[in-house]
Each structure stands twice: as C-alpha cells, then as structure tokens.
Design an enzyme around this catalytic site. Sequence first.
Site, PDB file in Angstrom:
ATOM      1  N   GLU A 143     -46.836  34.899 -27.059  1.00 58.67           N
ATOM      2  CA  GLU A 143     -47.365  33.637 -27.585  1.00 58.67           C
ATOM      3  C   GLU A 143     -47.733  32.714 -26.423  1.00 58.67           C
ATOM      4  O   GLU A 143     -47.006  32.645 -25.429  1.00 58.67           O
ATOM      5  CB  GLU A 143     -46.252  32.995 -28.430  1.00 58.67           C
ATOM      6  CG  GLU A 143     -46.567  31.634 -28.991  1.00 58.67           C
ATOM      7  CD  GLU A 143     -45.343  31.039 -29.676  1.00 58.67           C
ATOM      8  OE1 GLU A 143     -45.473  30.629 -30.844  1.00 58.67           O
ATOM      9  OE2 GLU A 143     -44.249  30.981 -29.068  1.00 58.67           O
ATOM     10  N   HIS A 154     -47.816  29.814 -23.968  1.00 55.04           N
ATOM     11  CA  HIS A 154     -46.805  28.852 -23.523  1.00 55.04           C
ATOM     12  C   HIS A 154     -47.400  27.919 -22.474  1.00 55.04           C
ATOM     13  O   HIS A 154     -46.839  27.737 -21.384  1.00 55.04           O
ATOM     14  CB  HIS A 154     -45.575  29.582 -22.988  1.00 55.04           C
ATOM     15  CG  HIS A 154     -44.583  29.917 -24.068  1.00 55.04           C
ATOM     16  ND1 HIS A 154     -44.791  30.928 -24.965  1.00 55.04           N
ATOM     17  CD2 HIS A 154     -43.402  29.341 -24.427  1.00 55.04           C
ATOM     18  CE1 HIS A 154     -43.780  30.972 -25.826  1.00 55.04           C
ATOM     19  NE2 HIS A 154     -42.930  30.016 -25.517  1.00 55.04           N
ATOM     20  N   ASP A 205     -40.957  33.718 -24.558  1.00 55.24           N
ATOM     21  CA  ASP A 205     -39.938  33.790 -25.626  1.00 55.24           C
ATOM     22  C   ASP A 205     -39.163  35.102 -25.620  1.00 55.24           C
ATOM     23  O   ASP A 205     -38.101  35.199 -26.245  1.00 55.24           O
ATOM     24  CB  ASP A 205     -40.590  33.613 -27.004  1.00 55.24           C
ATOM     25  CG  ASP A 205     -40.971  32.170 -27.288  1.00 55.24           C
ATOM     26  OD1 ASP A 205     -40.658  31.288 -26.476  1.00 55.24           O
ATOM     27  OD2 ASP A 205     -41.597  31.949 -28.347  1.00 55.24           O
ATOM     28  N   HIS A 237     -37.620  32.848 -30.216  1.00 55.61           N
ATOM     29  CA  HIS A 237     -38.892  32.334 -30.765  1.00 55.61           C
ATOM     30  C   HIS A 237     -38.562  31.691 -32.115  1.00 55.61           C
ATOM     31  O   HIS A 237     -38.039  32.361 -33.020  1.00 55.61           O
ATOM     32  CB  HIS A 237     -39.880  33.506 -30.913  1.00 55.61           C
ATOM     33  CG  HIS A 237     -41.143  33.227 -31.650  1.00 55.61           C
ATOM     34  ND1 HIS A 237     -42.094  32.324 -31.210  1.00 55.61           N
ATOM     35  CD2 HIS A 237     -41.627  33.748 -32.821  1.00 55.61           C
ATOM     36  CE1 HIS A 237     -43.119  32.323 -32.073  1.00 55.61           C
ATOM     37  NE2 HIS A 237     -42.851  33.168 -33.057  1.00 55.61           N
ATOM     38  N   GLU A 296     -40.006  30.747 -34.818  1.00 54.46           N
ATOM     39  CA  GLU A 296     -40.491  31.224 -36.122  1.00 54.46           C
ATOM     40  C   GLU A 296     -39.804  32.507 -36.589  1.00 54.46           C
ATOM     41  O   GLU A 296     -39.970  32.931 -37.730  1.00 54.46           O
ATOM     42  CB  GLU A 296     -42.011  31.432 -36.062  1.00 54.46           C
ATOM     43  CG  GLU A 296     -42.828  30.158 -35.936  1.00 54.46           C
ATOM     44  CD  GLU A 296     -42.994  29.667 -34.488  1.00 54.46           C
ATOM     45  OE1 GLU A 296     -42.150  30.021 -33.623  1.00 54.46           O
ATOM     46  OE2 GLU A 296     -43.958  28.932 -34.234  1.00 54.46           O
ATOM     47  N   HIS A 310     -41.701  23.258 -26.946  1.00 57.15           N
ATOM     48  CA  HIS A 310     -42.469  24.488 -26.746  1.00 57.15           C
ATOM     49  C   HIS A 310     -43.248  24.358 -25.450  1.00 57.15           C
ATOM     50  O   HIS A 310     -44.098  23.475 -25.319  1.00 57.15           O
ATOM     51  CB  HIS A 310     -43.425  24.736 -27.910  1.00 57.15           C
ATOM     52  CG  HIS A 310     -44.244  25.974 -27.710  1.00 57.15           C
ATOM     53  ND1 HIS A 310     -43.735  27.236 -27.920  1.00 57.15           N
ATOM     54  CD2 HIS A 310     -45.503  26.148 -27.251  1.00 57.15           C
ATOM     55  CE1 HIS A 310     -44.657  28.123 -27.625  1.00 57.15           C
ATOM     56  NE2 HIS A 310     -45.732  27.504 -27.205  1.00 57.15           N
ATOM     57  N   GLU A 346     -37.897  25.204 -21.970  1.00 57.15           N
ATOM     58  CA  GLU A 346     -38.351  26.550 -21.607  1.00 57.15           C
ATOM     59  C   GLU A 346     -38.811  26.621 -20.149  1.00 57.15           C
ATOM     60  O   GLU A 346     -38.558  27.615 -19.459  1.00 57.15           O
ATOM     61  CB  GLU A 346     -39.481  27.009 -22.532  1.00 57.15           C
ATOM     62  CG  GLU A 346     -38.979  27.336 -23.936  1.00 57.15           C
ATOM     63  CD  GLU A 346     -40.083  27.861 -24.837  1.00 57.15           C
ATOM     64  OE1 GLU A 346     -39.875  28.889 -25.485  1.00 57.15           O
ATOM     65  OE2 GLU A 346     -41.160  27.235 -24.897  1.00 57.15           O
TER      66      GLU A 346
HETATM   67 ZN    ZN Z   1     -41.182  29.527 -26.525  1.00 53.88          ZN
HETATM   68 MN    MN Z   2     -42.219  30.673 -29.647  1.00 49.07          MN
END
Ligand code: ZN
Ligand code: MN
Length: 251
Positions: free
Chosen positions: A29, A31, A40, A115, A117, A169, A174
């Site tokens: 994904e 970032h 992630d 992650h 979701e 995010h 992170e």
């Molecule tokens: Zn992430």
């Molecule tokens: Mn994520």
Amino acid sequence: MDLGDLAWPEYAERVKANPVVFLPVGSLEQHGPHLPLATDALLPAALARDAAAEVGGLVLPTIPYGYRSMPKSGGGPGFPGTTDLEAMTLIHLVHDILCEQARHGVRKVCVLVGHYENQWMVTEGIHLAMARIGGAGVRVMRVEYWDLLDEAVLDAVFESGPRSIALEHAAVMETSLMLHYHPERVRLDRIPDDPPAEFPPYDMFPAVAAWVPSSGALTSAKAATAAKGRLMAEAIRSRLAVAIAKEFAPT
Ligand code: ZN
Ligand code: MN
C-alpha cells in the site's frame, strides 16, 4: 527464529516445545513519497521478531498483502502500487495458515496486524480456523501493534502536537518505526509535511481521490525520529511479552 529458515527436523523439534508462533499480516500500500509500499508488512515482521526473541517464539513468513486500503486510513485504492486483497482472500489465507500450523502441533499463535483495514478479515480467518481445528487446545491472540502503545509512550512520541492514531498513516508513528528498523529504506529528503487530513464521517464508493492529501500521508511526518521509533518498538516488545505470558500461561 524465522520459521521459514528452519529445516523440517528443526521445525518439528521446536514445535514440540510449544512455542508461540507469530503471524505478521501486512499490506502492499502507498505510504507517502518517503516510505516503501511494504511498510505495513515490514513493521509487524520486525516487531514479531523482537517479541519472538523475548519469549522464545517463531515467526512465520509475513502475509505481504492486505484487505482493501480505505481513503480515510490508508489513502485508498487510487495510488499507484496499492495492491489490495478481497476480503475472502485474506480470510482464507489466515484460515489456511492457522489450520496447517495447528495440524503440525502449534498451539499458541499471535497474529500481529500491521495494516488497519485487516482487523476484521483476520478475525474471521481466526474464527473459521478455530471452528475447523476444534478442541485441540489451540489459542490465538490477535493484536494491532499500535494498540500496545500506552498514553505515556504516545505523549512522548507526539509531544504537544496533534495526536490521532486514525491519521497515523505514513506519518510520525510508521515513519519513526521505519527509521528505527529500516533507516536505509526511508527517503529522508521526501518526508511530507501535510496538515492533518479532514474526512467526512462516511465513505464513498468509488473513493473520492480529493479527500486524501496528494502525498498520501494523512498528517505530517516531519516530527518522526529513530529515537521515537525505538521508544515505540521497545514498548511494544515489552507489552506484547507481558500479554503473551499472561494469555498463554499454563492453566
Ligand atoms: Zn501503514
Ligand atoms: Mn495500511
């Protein structure tokens, strides 16, 4: 402690000692312009290795893809590279891996989610696996690593600035953890400085690209440091070790 590095006789020997087996679950994904697509997946893998070293566990190969990125938590599907699984695919992956490990005698599993979701798809995979495995004494912990950060650590990381885990995010949390574990993979010169994204209290399908800052980071990552990453990594390792000792203690 990487399970995939073991030869089968070593695996069989290790499993006889009833170790905790960690399953990191990530995503591919966007970032932001400064972190890799695999962030992630890299973070729960590194955190699982730390925790496994602490409790004498084994770490399964990471599931490198995740459930659909949403605009309000991961930027959504519009960014190049974001590669999402459908819900049933992730549910089946988690289910199959847990059933196979249980078949070989594993009885303690910690699924470490990296992650946002993924949470309920992972939960469903665990649920279906538990039903399939039956009463073999298998116990599974599911944890989103950021939930292991207590107020004192969050105060230190976010100082006096705005704090919203929902917007973390590609931001301070992170980026700091990546600076701690994988500094060579962070593009320091590209760290974005977006103000916190403002989202409506609903989702739209198809996703509205204009909701998400063009960088892909949902709030500024400028305050990220390796020291903050180490503070969080150590807090997560110790709190996870305590939780594992408590929940997997012989009764
Ligand atoms: Zn992430
Ligand atoms: Mn994520």
